[in-house]
Design a protein around this motif. Structure first.
Motif, PDB file in Angstrom:
ATOM      1  N   SER A   1      10.860 -75.532 -67.647  1.00  0.00           N
ATOM      2  CA  SER A   1      11.843 -75.438 -66.566  1.00  0.00           C
ATOM      3  C   SER A   1      11.144 -75.112 -65.254  1.00  0.00           C
ATOM      4  CB  SER A   1      12.880 -74.368 -66.895  1.00  0.00           C
ATOM      5  OG  SER A   1      12.265 -73.106 -67.076  1.00  0.00           O
ATOM      6  N   ASN A   2      11.713 -75.581 -64.148  1.00  0.00           N
ATOM      7  CA  ASN A   2      11.130 -75.360 -62.819  1.00  0.00           C
ATOM      8  C   ASN A   2       9.649 -75.736 -62.787  1.00  0.00           C
ATOM      9  OD1 ASN A   2      13.231 -72.721 -63.114  1.00  0.00           O
ATOM     10  ND2 ASN A   2      13.461 -74.015 -61.315  1.00  0.00           N
ATOM     11  N   SER A   3       9.333 -76.906 -63.306  1.00  0.00           N
ATOM     12  CA  SER A   3       7.945 -77.358 -63.391  1.00  0.00           C
ATOM     13  C   SER A   3       7.788 -78.711 -62.696  1.00  0.00           C
ATOM     14  CB  SER A   3       7.529 -77.501 -64.860  1.00  0.00           C
ATOM     15  OG  SER A   3       8.217 -78.585 -65.462  1.00  0.00           O
ATOM     16  N   PHE A   4       6.533 -79.093 -62.519  1.00  0.00           N
ATOM     17  CA  PHE A   4       6.257 -80.409 -61.950  1.00  0.00           C
ATOM     18  C   PHE A   4       6.765 -81.533 -62.848  1.00  0.00           C
ATOM     19  CE2 PHE A   4       2.736 -78.100 -59.655  1.00  0.00           C
ATOM     20  CZ  PHE A   4       3.284 -78.276 -58.401  1.00  0.00           C
ATOM     21  N   MET A   5       6.778 -81.299 -64.160  1.00  0.00           N
ATOM     22  CA  MET A   5       7.242 -82.339 -65.067  1.00  0.00           C
ATOM     23  C   MET A   5       8.711 -82.677 -64.822  1.00  0.00           C
ATOM     24  SD  MET A   5       6.140 -84.432 -67.284  1.00  0.00           S
ATOM     25  CE  MET A   5       4.578 -83.703 -67.769  1.00  0.00           C
ATOM     26  N   THR A   6       9.473 -81.695 -64.353  1.00  0.00           N
ATOM     27  CA  THR A   6      10.877 -81.944 -64.023  1.00  0.00           C
ATOM     28  C   THR A   6      10.995 -82.985 -62.911  1.00  0.00           C
ATOM     29  OG1 THR A   6      11.319 -79.631 -64.577  1.00  0.00           O
ATOM     30  CG2 THR A   6      13.049 -80.811 -63.392  1.00  0.00           C
TER      31      THR A   6
END
Length: 324
Positions: A293-298
């Motif tokens: 969550s709240n990551s670059f992958m998002t």
């Protein structure tokens, strides 16, 4: 008696040796601790919290603008990227002079100041000039700019990362395979600087790619013009190119990094370019996780979406690019 005496002398001698060794160990430990503290002190963070307290957003914005102009800064743009936030973009003689000294120095010709209402508190925060001096390869010293901003707005603490050393910032990339400062988006090319600037102005006026103009700044002594752009996509647009959507993912900490906005676009001669999102967002939020969550992958589709939107704005040809 002699053996007993010799034994005592052996004990005393070894005690002295142990004491000497212990002293050396303690001295080395103290030195390493000192070196570690000094190394930690060298680490830089992307943002500075000038002040925080209760108040009215509009009143505080006006106070901040007055303080900036009273301390030698020129306001080149101001906008509200979303509710309860105002971003003020400034320059001064030092920033402009240093911007002219290096290739792509135009990216460092401005500093961004954010006034944000968080609960019942108003945060005044700004980009750390010394951090971005290294990240943007400035050939000059931006400590005087940091001092001037601190005098105008306060300097309570730096935030936004555990900290990066100057050497790490000069060679910054988030991880293996990610872009560096020089790995820019190449958006469009024209036969002259004037035609390139006109194309960008035209695109922003038409909101091509969802682009809205925040500021335009010509860099004296160069053939460079820096634009500040806000990308708003609306319900029918690509949300991954929407800067408000992106900030909703990455800007979740108590102290807000709204001074990341607006997005920079640089016209160098007849070429239009912009910093790659995988560099610019990462260096502004270097402690974000890659996954979860709240990551670059998002935001996996966002680097492509950003380039496509900015290319439309610049009048260039849209093409696919690699994602995270």
């Amino acid at each position: 008696m002699a053996p007993f005496f010799s034994g005592n002398r052996w004990v005393l001698t070894n005690m002295r040796t142990m004491k000497t060794t212990l002293s050396k160990v303690l001295a080395v430990t103290a030195l390493l601790m000192f070196m570690g503290a000094a190394h930690a002190a060298d680490k830089l963070k992307p943002y500075v919290l000038g002040s925080q307290g209760p108040g009215d957003l509009t009143t505080k914005v006006n106070q901040v603008k007055s303080a900036l102009t009273s301390n030698g800064f020129r306001i080149v743009g101001s906008f509200s990227p979303f509710k309860d936030a105002e971003v003020i973009v400034v320059t001064n003689n030092t920033l402009l002079a240093d911007a002219a000294k290096s290739e792509r120095g135009g990216y460092a010709a401005v500093m961004r100041v954010a006034v944000t209402k968080v609960g019942d508190q108003i945060q005044v925060a700004y980009q750390n000039p010394v951090y971005f001096q290294y990240a943007l390869h400035v050939k000059g010293d931006l400590k005087p700019v940091a001092a001037a901003l601190g005098k105008a707005l306060g300097d309570q603490e730096t935030f936004g990362a555990k900290g990066e050393t100057p050497d790490d910032l000069e060679d910054y990339h988030y991880t293996f395979g990610m872009e560096y400062f020089e790995d820019v988006y190449r958006l469009a090319s024209y036969s002259s600087h004037a035609k390139a600037v006109a194309a960008v102005e035209k695109g922003m006026a038409a909101h091509a790619g969802g682009a809205y103009k925040v500021f335009k700044l010509d860099i004296p002594g160069t053939n460079d013009t820096l634009f500040g752009v806000m990308l708003k996509q609306g319900p029918k647009g690509d949300k991954y190119a929407d800067l408000g959507f992106q900030m909703g993912v990455v800007n979740f900490n108590k102290l807000k990094g709204n001074a990341y906005l607006p997005y920079p676009v640089l016209v160098r001669g007849g070429k239009v370019e912009s910093l790659h999102m995988r560099f610019w967002m990462a260096v502004n939020f270097p402690d974000l996780k890659m996954i979860g969550s709240n990551s670059f992958m998002t935001l996996m589709p966002s680097p492509d979406a950003m380039k496509n939107a900015l290319t439309k704005m610049a009048g260039g040809t849209v093409e696919n690019n690699a994602t995270f």
